[in-house]
Scaffold this motif. Structure first.
Motif, PDB file in Angstrom:
ATOM      1  N   ASP A 142       0.526  -1.026  -0.191  1.00  0.00           N
ATOM      2  CA  ASP A 142       0.258   0.054  -0.321  1.00  0.00           C
ATOM      3  C   ASP A 142       1.116   1.000   0.265  1.00  0.00           C
ATOM      4  O   ASP A 142       0.585   2.266   0.844  1.00  0.00           O
ATOM      5  CB  ASP A 142      -1.437  -0.141   1.335  1.00  0.00           C
ATOM      6  N   ARG A 143       1.840   1.087  -0.926  1.00  0.00           N
ATOM      7  CA  ARG A 143       2.576   2.306  -0.810  1.00  0.00           C
ATOM      8  C   ARG A 143       2.332   3.275  -1.392  1.00  0.00           C
ATOM      9  O   ARG A 143       1.019   3.870  -1.807  1.00  0.00           O
ATOM     10  CB  ARG A 143       4.075   2.620  -1.023  1.00  0.00           C
ATOM     11  N   GLY A 144       2.452   4.558  -0.568  1.00  0.00           N
ATOM     12  CA  GLY A 144       2.140   6.284  -0.643  1.00  0.00           C
ATOM     13  C   GLY A 144       3.394   6.743  -1.506  1.00  0.00           C
ATOM     14  O   GLY A 144       3.863   6.942  -1.055  1.00  0.00           O
ATOM     15  N   LEU A 145       2.176   7.038  -2.996  1.00  0.00           N
ATOM     16  CA  LEU A 145       3.028   7.612  -4.200  1.00  0.00           C
ATOM     17  C   LEU A 145       2.991   9.328  -4.131  1.00  0.00           C
ATOM     18  O   LEU A 145       1.448   9.303  -4.463  1.00  0.00           O
ATOM     19  CB  LEU A 145       3.567   7.054  -5.041  1.00  0.00           C
ATOM     20  N   ILE A 146       3.333   9.761  -3.779  1.00  0.00           N
ATOM     21  CA  ILE A 146       3.132  11.037  -4.013  1.00  0.00           C
ATOM     22  C   ILE A 146       4.050  12.190  -4.364  1.00  0.00           C
ATOM     23  O   ILE A 146       5.473  12.412  -4.475  1.00  0.00           O
ATOM     24  CB  ILE A 146       3.113  12.269  -2.263  1.00  0.00           C
ATOM     25  N   PRO A 195      -6.362   9.559  -5.472  1.00  0.00           N
ATOM     26  CA  PRO A 195      -7.259  10.523  -4.602  1.00  0.00           C
ATOM     27  C   PRO A 195      -6.927  11.308  -3.241  1.00  0.00           C
ATOM     28  O   PRO A 195      -8.014  11.553  -2.623  1.00  0.00           O
ATOM     29  CB  PRO A 195      -6.064   8.093  -3.469  1.00  0.00           C
ATOM     30  N   CYS A 196      -6.147  12.486  -3.689  1.00  0.00           N
ATOM     31  CA  CYS A 196      -5.863  13.511  -3.365  1.00  0.00           C
ATOM     32  C   CYS A 196      -4.864  14.099  -3.818  1.00  0.00           C
ATOM     33  O   CYS A 196      -4.252  13.997  -4.790  1.00  0.00           O
ATOM     34  CB  CYS A 196      -4.829  13.228  -2.143  1.00  0.00           C
ATOM     35  N   VAL A 197      -5.728  15.816  -4.522  1.00  0.00           N
ATOM     36  CA  VAL A 197      -5.286  16.137  -4.750  1.00  0.00           C
ATOM     37  C   VAL A 197      -5.307  17.812  -4.001  1.00  0.00           C
ATOM     38  O   VAL A 197      -5.488  18.198  -3.395  1.00  0.00           O
ATOM     39  CB  VAL A 197      -6.445  16.976  -6.448  1.00  0.00           C
ATOM     40  N   ASN A 198      -4.093  17.942  -4.033  1.00  0.00           N
ATOM     41  CA  ASN A 198      -3.529  19.729  -3.416  1.00  0.00           C
ATOM     42  C   ASN A 198      -3.344  20.581  -4.033  1.00  0.00           C
ATOM     43  O   ASN A 198      -2.878  20.480  -5.281  1.00  0.00           O
ATOM     44  CB  ASN A 198      -2.670  19.176  -2.126  1.00  0.00           C
ATOM     45  N   VAL A 199      -3.363  21.533  -4.121  1.00  0.00           N
ATOM     46  CA  VAL A 199      -3.168  22.638  -4.627  1.00  0.00           C
ATOM     47  C   VAL A 199      -2.383  23.754  -3.727  1.00  0.00           C
ATOM     48  O   VAL A 199      -2.786  24.292  -2.502  1.00  0.00           O
ATOM     49  CB  VAL A 199      -4.264  23.681  -5.387  1.00  0.00           C
ATOM     50  N   ASP A 200      -1.262  24.554  -4.267  1.00  0.00           N
ATOM     51  CA  ASP A 200      -0.824  25.703  -3.026  1.00  0.00           C
ATOM     52  C   ASP A 200      -0.517  26.865  -3.549  1.00  0.00           C
ATOM     53  O   ASP A 200      -1.295  26.804  -4.739  1.00  0.00           O
ATOM     54  CB  ASP A 200       0.965  25.575  -3.823  1.00  0.00           C
ATOM     55  N   ARG A 239      -1.480  10.555  -3.689  1.00  0.00           N
ATOM     56  CA  ARG A 239      -1.141  12.831  -3.753  1.00  0.00           C
ATOM     57  C   ARG A 239      -0.924  13.748  -4.554  1.00  0.00           C
ATOM     58  O   ARG A 239       0.654  12.981  -4.994  1.00  0.00           O
ATOM     59  CB  ARG A 239      -0.945  12.919  -2.474  1.00  0.00           C
ATOM     60  N   VAL A 240      -1.122  14.262  -5.383  1.00  0.00           N
ATOM     61  CA  VAL A 240      -0.596  15.235  -6.425  1.00  0.00           C
ATOM     62  C   VAL A 240      -0.719  16.468  -5.889  1.00  0.00           C
ATOM     63  O   VAL A 240      -2.100  17.412  -5.594  1.00  0.00           O
ATOM     64  CB  VAL A 240      -1.296  14.830  -7.824  1.00  0.00           C
TER      65      VAL A 240
END
Ligand code: SF4
Length: 451
Positions: A136-140, A201-206, A163-164
């Motif tokens: 289940d590695r998390g690749l970010i 699964p996760c999109v982040n915006v800076d 997560r991107v």
């Protein structure tokens, strides 16, 4: 004036001293001798470790950037990946006897998406060939609007990205121009829509606030546009102009009062729109609380030039570099390294520094620092070790339940309070580095000597 009034006045005069995302800061690292990763390899036995790969290339150097990155080096990426492969091979051989298994891989930069699709494929192949990952590695991974293409997003989806994070920074073309970003708002919207269509699964915006000419209204207008793409997380970064960044040379000096007013307004806006606040910078869609996770002791191995590794009390990386000249020098050294297991630059933390790191890593993020757990680890009380925490409680910056945590006001002052926990030794090393480098600002609080 009482002690709290004085503290409050100093904090509000400039709440933005230093982003304490890790401690100690790399400017406190120094040359190390006679150290090898061989001695530290047993710390990577078994599972639960992090792997970080730094891709130091960008389309252009943003005006505020103080990260290890170079622009205009399109032809250098293959040579760089050759060096990364040599490093992977040497590290893998060293870790093999210990059955190291990594639970997370983070690809940061620079702009990892600056690589071509084929180079990105090669990068993931390298990781999978040389290292073992948990199922289940998390690749970010981080991206930027101009480099985001369907082809590259397909590559990271195949690699299992969970997560991107996209550096949009603003949806105002005028503000983007001040920052020296190459993309415009239209391109950022297109890239964000494309990213969202891939259903990670996760999109982040800076985003950045405190940009000269920016207002609370223009910041919230940018956030409002972002929300129409339903990101899972939003990071709000105050603008820092330090360390010989391009904006220093242009004489840009951020206005802390304007930035703080924008922070308050943006925080309110995001909370009203269904986001909870986990730290000064991090806003997460949804209610509830971030689950506690103990951090600051983890083992993390960095690949590439500019990333830092954490192995017990040893933190190491290549010497801190910001300017093009310094970054190119370090890149050249990296690419010509024969033995990547030799550790030549970093810091060995004393027991006291480990305590400081623990407090900094927990207090500045929700749900905070668990007093009982601190006692179990260090056999002392955290407020006896750091009496300044009592002052912060008295002033209403810190509260206590089963955790010590920053109040809403304290969260907004994280970049003022956190630096007060820097030790005199680390503070002196950081100042020494600053004094030796042109165009830097004094950002280490002298009050740290009080602790
Ligand atoms: S801020 Fe990010 S995108 Fe801009 S130059 Fe630095 S690493 Fe590259």
């Amino acid at each position: 004036m009482g002690a709290c009034d004085e503290l409050r006045e100093a904090a509000y005069q400039n709440p933005y001293l230093q982003y304490m995302y890790s401690y100690p800061h790399k400017t406190a690292y120094r040359p190390l001798e006679n150290l090898s990763l061989k001695e530290y390899a047993p710390l990577f036995a078994g599972g639960g470790h992090g792997l970080y790969l730094h891709i130091p290339f960008c389309e252009t150097k943003c005006g505020y950037c103080n990260l290890f990155s170079v622009a205009g080096e399109d032809a250098a990426a293959d040579r760089y990946l050759d060096a990364v492969e040599r490093q992977c091979r040497q590290y893998a051989a060293l870790l093999k006897p210990y059955g190291a298994e990594f639970s997370e891989a983070v690809i940061g930069g620079g702009t990892p998406f600056f690589l071509t699709g084929a180079q990105m494929e090669r990068m993931f192949d390298l990781l999978d060939t040389y290292f073992c990952f948990h199922a289940d590695r998390g690749l970010i991974i981080e991206t930027a609007p101009n480099q985001t293409t369907a082809e590259k997003l397909a590559v990271i989806r195949r690699a299992g990205a969970v997560r991107v994070s996209m550096g949009v920074q603003s949806f105002s073309d005028r503000e983007l121009a001040v920052l020296g970003r190459r993309h415009d708002a239209a391109r950022a919207m297109e890239a964000l829509a494309l990213l969202k269509s891939f259903d990670f699964p996760c999109v982040n915006v800076d985003f950045i606030y405190g940009i000269p000419g920016q207002t609370a209204e223009s910041l919230c207008a940018s956030l409002s546009k972002a929300l129409s793409y339903e990101p899972d997380e939003i990071f709000l970064y105050p603008l820092y102009v330090k360390h010989g960044a391009g904006l220093v040379r242009k004489g840009v000096v951020p206005d802390p009062a304007a930035a703080y007013a924008q922070y308050l307004c943006a925080g309110r806006f995001l909370r009203e729109n269904g986001f909870r606040q986990d730290s000064m910078r991090r806003f997460v869609r949804g209610s509830g609380k971030r689950a506690f996770s103990e951090c600051g002791f983890g083992t993390s191995l960095a690949l590439g030039c500019g990333g830092r590794s954490y192995a017990g009390n040893l933190h190491f990386c290549s010497p801190y570099a910001i300017t093009r000249k310094d970054c190119l020098l370090r890149l050249d050294e990296y690419e010509n390294t024969d033995d990547f297991t030799r550790i030549t630059h970093g810091i060995v933390l004393s027991e006291e520094e480990i305590r400081r790191r623990y407090v900094i890593r927990h207090l500045l993020i929700c749900p905070g620092l668990e007093r009982v757990r601190y006692r179990q680890r260090f056999h002392s009380d955290v407020t006896d070790d750091f009496p300044v925490l009592k002052d912060w409680m008295e002033c209403g910056f810190v509260q206590e339940t089963e955790f010590l945590f920053l109040t809403k006001e304290g969260l907004g002052l994280s970049d003022y309070l956190g630096p007060q926990l820097i030790s005199p030794r680390v503070g002196a090393a950081m100042r020494e580095w600053e004094e030796g480098h042109e165009g830097t600002h004094d950002f280490v609080p002298r009050q740290s000597e009080k602790l």
